[in-house]
Design a protein around this motif. Structure first.
Motif, PDB file in Angstrom:
ATOM      1  N   THR A   3      34.261  52.710  51.734  1.00  0.00           N
ATOM      2  CA  THR A   3      33.545  53.571  50.795  1.00  0.00           C
ATOM      3  C   THR A   3      33.503  52.843  49.501  1.00  0.00           C
ATOM      4  OG1 THR A   3      34.217  55.731  52.186  1.00  0.00           O
ATOM      5  CG2 THR A   3      33.431  55.842  49.603  1.00  0.00           C
ATOM      6  N   LEU A   4      32.218  52.962  48.715  1.00  0.00           N
ATOM      7  CA  LEU A   4      32.165  52.186  47.799  1.00  0.00           C
ATOM      8  C   LEU A   4      32.447  53.306  46.608  1.00  0.00           C
ATOM      9  CD1 LEU A   4      29.108  49.965  48.136  1.00  0.00           C
ATOM     10  CD2 LEU A   4      31.632  49.544  48.552  1.00  0.00           C
ATOM     11  N   TYR A   5      33.014  53.052  45.417  1.00  0.00           N
ATOM     12  CA  TYR A   5      33.355  54.028  44.463  1.00  0.00           C
ATOM     13  C   TYR A   5      32.924  53.156  43.166  1.00  0.00           C
ATOM     14  CZ  TYR A   5      36.084  56.785  47.661  1.00  0.00           C
ATOM     15  OH  TYR A   5      36.776  57.757  48.617  1.00  0.00           O
ATOM     16  N   ILE A   6      32.313  54.042  42.458  1.00  0.00           N
ATOM     17  CA  ILE A   6      31.601  53.351  41.186  1.00  0.00           C
ATOM     18  C   ILE A   6      32.295  54.361  40.000  1.00  0.00           C
ATOM     19  CG2 ILE A   6      29.836  52.808  39.690  1.00  0.00           C
ATOM     20  CD1 ILE A   6      27.893  52.737  42.267  1.00  0.00           C
ATOM     21  N   ASP A   7      33.008  53.634  39.139  1.00  0.00           N
ATOM     22  CA  ASP A   7      33.317  54.272  37.965  1.00  0.00           C
ATOM     23  C   ASP A   7      31.971  54.198  37.050  1.00  0.00           C
ATOM     24  OD1 ASP A   7      34.596  55.310  35.425  1.00  0.00           O
ATOM     25  OD2 ASP A   7      36.001  53.320  35.463  1.00  0.00           O
ATOM     26  N   ALA A   8      31.194  55.180  36.918  1.00  0.00           N
ATOM     27  CA  ALA A   8      29.855  55.048  36.550  1.00  0.00           C
ATOM     28  C   ALA A   8      29.364  54.984  35.247  1.00  0.00           C
ATOM     29  CB  ALA A   8      28.931  56.011  37.392  1.00  0.00           C
ATOM     30  N   ASP A   9      30.292  55.514  34.395  1.00  0.00           N
ATOM     31  CA  ASP A   9      29.803  55.793  32.972  1.00  0.00           C
ATOM     32  C   ASP A   9      29.790  54.203  32.516  1.00  0.00           C
ATOM     33  OD1 ASP A   9      29.939  58.513  32.765  1.00  0.00           O
ATOM     34  OD2 ASP A   9      32.052  58.608  32.651  1.00  0.00           O
ATOM     35  N   ALA A  10      28.668  53.810  31.843  1.00  0.00           N
ATOM     36  CA  ALA A  10      28.440  52.554  31.511  1.00  0.00           C
ATOM     37  C   ALA A  10      28.533  51.405  32.379  1.00  0.00           C
ATOM     38  CB  ALA A  10      29.380  52.173  30.104  1.00  0.00           C
ATOM     39  N   ASP A  15      22.794  49.658  40.304  1.00  0.00           N
ATOM     40  CA  ASP A  15      21.696  49.239  41.516  1.00  0.00           C
ATOM     41  C   ASP A  15      22.013  48.287  42.321  1.00  0.00           C
ATOM     42  OD1 ASP A  15      20.014  51.172  40.001  1.00  0.00           O
ATOM     43  OD2 ASP A  15      18.900  49.531  38.730  1.00  0.00           O
ATOM     44  N   GLU A  16      22.951  47.175  42.092  1.00  0.00           N
ATOM     45  CA  GLU A  16      23.457  46.511  42.899  1.00  0.00           C
ATOM     46  C   GLU A  16      24.352  46.936  43.839  1.00  0.00           C
ATOM     47  OE1 GLU A  16      23.087  45.882  39.651  1.00  0.00           O
ATOM     48  OE2 GLU A  16      21.754  44.233  39.530  1.00  0.00           O
ATOM     49  N   VAL A  17      24.969  47.961  43.597  1.00  0.00           N
ATOM     50  CA  VAL A  17      26.022  48.590  44.300  1.00  0.00           C
ATOM     51  C   VAL A  17      25.100  49.423  45.754  1.00  0.00           C
ATOM     52  CG1 VAL A  17      27.702  50.411  44.838  1.00  0.00           C
ATOM     53  CG2 VAL A  17      27.801  48.595  42.859  1.00  0.00           C
ATOM     54  N   TYR A  18      24.110  49.921  45.044  1.00  0.00           N
ATOM     55  CA  TYR A  18      23.216  50.656  45.818  1.00  0.00           C
ATOM     56  C   TYR A  18      22.664  49.871  46.864  1.00  0.00           C
ATOM     57  CZ  TYR A  18      23.405  54.129  42.116  1.00  0.00           C
ATOM     58  OH  TYR A  18      23.858  54.815  41.022  1.00  0.00           O
ATOM     59  N   PHE A 127      27.080  41.550  28.562  1.00  0.00           N
ATOM     60  CA  PHE A 127      26.602  41.168  29.957  1.00  0.00           C
ATOM     61  C   PHE A 127      25.528  40.382  30.201  1.00  0.00           C
ATOM     62  CE2 PHE A 127      25.150  42.652  34.494  1.00  0.00           C
ATOM     63  CZ  PHE A 127      26.509  42.735  34.810  1.00  0.00           C
ATOM     64  N   ALA A 128      25.624  39.243  31.181  1.00  0.00           N
ATOM     65  CA  ALA A 128      24.553  38.359  31.230  1.00  0.00           C
ATOM     66  C   ALA A 128      23.951  38.408  32.760  1.00  0.00           C
ATOM     67  CB  ALA A 128      24.949  36.918  30.954  1.00  0.00           C
ATOM     68  N   ALA A 129      22.675  37.547  33.109  1.00  0.00           N
ATOM     69  CA  ALA A 129      22.187  37.706  34.339  1.00  0.00           C
ATOM     70  C   ALA A 129      23.295  37.110  35.223  1.00  0.00           C
ATOM     71  CB  ALA A 129      20.792  37.011  34.276  1.00  0.00           C
ATOM     72  N   ALA A 130      24.007  35.957  34.807  1.00  0.00           N
ATOM     73  CA  ALA A 130      24.804  35.306  35.503  1.00  0.00           C
ATOM     74  C   ALA A 130      25.706  36.198  36.189  1.00  0.00           C
ATOM     75  CB  ALA A 130      25.346  34.065  35.097  1.00  0.00           C
ATOM     76  N   ASP A 131      26.246  37.532  35.497  1.00  0.00           N
ATOM     77  CA  ASP A 131      27.455  38.105  35.745  1.00  0.00           C
ATOM     78  C   ASP A 131      26.771  39.056  36.812  1.00  0.00           C
ATOM     79  OD1 ASP A 131      29.253  37.444  33.718  1.00  0.00           O
ATOM     80  OD2 ASP A 131      28.115  38.548  32.300  1.00  0.00           O
ATOM     81  N   ARG A 132      25.480  39.568  36.846  1.00  0.00           N
ATOM     82  CA  ARG A 132      24.977  40.228  38.020  1.00  0.00           C
ATOM     83  C   ARG A 132      25.028  39.564  39.068  1.00  0.00           C
ATOM     84  NH1 ARG A 132      22.360  44.603  36.584  1.00  0.00           N
ATOM     85  NH2 ARG A 132      22.148  43.942  34.669  1.00  0.00           N
ATOM     86  N   SER A 133      24.604  38.141  39.188  1.00  0.00           N
ATOM     87  CA  SER A 133      24.573  37.267  40.452  1.00  0.00           C
ATOM     88  C   SER A 133      25.952  37.135  41.039  1.00  0.00           C
ATOM     89  CB  SER A 133      23.960  35.968  40.139  1.00  0.00           C
ATOM     90  OG  SER A 133      24.140  35.107  41.349  1.00  0.00           O
ATOM     91  N   ARG A 134      26.930  37.062  39.998  1.00  0.00           N
ATOM     92  CA  ARG A 134      28.412  36.810  40.276  1.00  0.00           C
ATOM     93  C   ARG A 134      28.981  38.128  40.950  1.00  0.00           C
ATOM     94  NH1 ARG A 134      30.011  33.983  36.487  1.00  0.00           N
ATOM     95  NH2 ARG A 134      30.056  35.934  34.921  1.00  0.00           N
ATOM     96  N   PHE A 135      28.542  39.088  40.543  1.00  0.00           N
ATOM     97  CA  PHE A 135      28.856  40.498  40.856  1.00  0.00           C
ATOM     98  C   PHE A 135      28.449  40.672  42.398  1.00  0.00           C
ATOM     99  CE2 PHE A 135      27.956  44.799  41.794  1.00  0.00           C
ATOM    100  CZ  PHE A 135      29.347  45.347  41.939  1.00  0.00           C
ATOM    101  N   LEU A 136      27.035  40.334  42.674  1.00  0.00           N
ATOM    102  CA  LEU A 136      26.502  40.668  43.920  1.00  0.00           C
ATOM    103  C   LEU A 136      27.422  39.749  45.239  1.00  0.00           C
ATOM    104  CD1 LEU A 136      22.858  40.771  43.506  1.00  0.00           C
ATOM    105  CD2 LEU A 136      24.249  42.342  44.635  1.00  0.00           C
TER     106      LEU A 136
END
Length: 153
Positions: A3-10, A15-18, A127-136
């Motif tokens: 199961t994935l849990y998101i601490d969603a505030d901020a 969207d990447e988790v979804y 937060f940068a675009a590279a962070d989003r890619s690294r997160f995925l």
């Protein structure tokens, strides 16, 4: 089941988790202090908790365990998730681990102490675009590790 849990505030990577949830067929709990828009679907559940310090964190920490992944920038919540056997991942793609959580907690405590003394601290980097890619990439790896942990427990 993982199961994935998101601490969603901020949280900037919901969207990447979804998307990862759809790819692996995993349930997601989006935990927040107020209503936020979530996509439709049986796998995604919005949980709105009462206002108050750490209420969302407590909700997640009480449920996450081996085989789960917690997405949070909150270092104490990440520590609690790790203690429960879950994977913990920062939205910038940095996994929290048993090896680095102590240093992260210590750094947080030092920052709080400096701020309480009136010092100005820099805060988190934008937060940068590279962070989003690294997160995925990191989330995919965390899901694989979590699924293995779920099978072995």
């Amino acid at each position: 089941m993982t199961t994935l849990y998101i601490d969603a505030d901020a949280c900037p990577v919901k969207d990447e988790v979804y998307r990862v949830s759809d790819r692996y067929g995993l349930p997601v709990f989006v935990v927040s202090n107020s209503w936020i828009r979530t996509p439709g679907g049986a796998r995604i559940t919005l949980v709105v908790v009462d206002e108050g310090p750490d209420v969302a964190d407590d909700w997640i920490a009480e449920r996450a365990g081996p085989g789960d992944v917690v997405v949070t920038a909150d270092i104490p919540l990440a520590g609690r998730a790790l203690e429960a056997g879950a994977q913990a991942l920062h939205p910038a793609g940095r996994p929290f681990t048993a090896d680095n959580i102590g240093g992260a907690l210590a750094g947080r405590a030092i920052g709080e102490h400096l701020r309480s003394m009136g010092e100005t601290t820099s805060g988190p980097k934008p937060f940068a675009a590279a962070d989003r890619s690294r997160f995925l990439q990191a989330l995919d790896a965390a899901v694989v590790r979590a699924r293995r942990a779920a099978i072995s427990s």
